[in-house]
Design a protein around this motif. Structure first.
Motif: not given
Length: 165
Positions: A97-101, A115-123, A126-131
């Protein structure tokens, strides 16, 4: 003599057989990422995020891929009501349940690495919760990828979500 050679080759094959059926989980490793071509308007597939979303979102159908590492990679275009567009190349990992940019799209069609290329938990709050919408509605069945890239693109194109709306 033939029997002896067969026995020797069976002994040499044994370690590979044991590795194939090793019960210990091998550590996950991300595959090398290739940036796609810049998105083209004709390939953009809009998808629903939420009634409260302040932007509209579309996936570049040509960019969707499912890697051997289980990561779904895609280009997303986020558009504001005023006409501003943000283009990014991203990945979602169903198993965690993670995303990466990976990168941002530039006006000239090139990419700028994130520059922020780590895996992050999907939230999901938020209003724009597209992930979260992509994860739940189009990409993942629980913790596994829901089909191949063609299946994912077909669901987005025809608005056929994995979960009833």
């Amino acid at each position: 003599m033939l029997l002896l050679l067969t026995g020797v080759s069976a002994i040499h094959a044994q370690p590979q057989f044991e590795e194939d059926f090793d019960d210990q989980e091998k550590p996950w490793q991300e595959v090398a990422v290739q940036l796609p071509a810049a998105p083209v308007q004709d390939n953009l597939l809009p998808f629903f995020v939420s009634a409260t979303a302040t932007q509209s979102f579309a996936i570049d159908a040509k960019s969707v891929s499912v890697g051997a590492d289980g990561v779904i990679r895609y280009t997303v275009v986020a558009s504001s009501p005023a006409g501003a567009k943000n283009i990014s190349y991203e990945g979602i990992r169903c198993a965690t349940y993670e995303r990466k940019l990976y990168a941002f799209g530039q006006a000239d069609g090139s990419w700028s690495r994130s520059r922020r290329d780590q895996w992050e938990r999907i939230g999901a709050n938020t209003a724009n919760r597209y992930h979260a919408a992509l994860f739940k509605d189009y990409f993942c069945n629980e913790k596994s990828v829901a089909g191949g890239a063609d299946d994912i693109v077909r669901r987005i194109r025809y608005g056929k979500t994995l979960t009833p709306q």
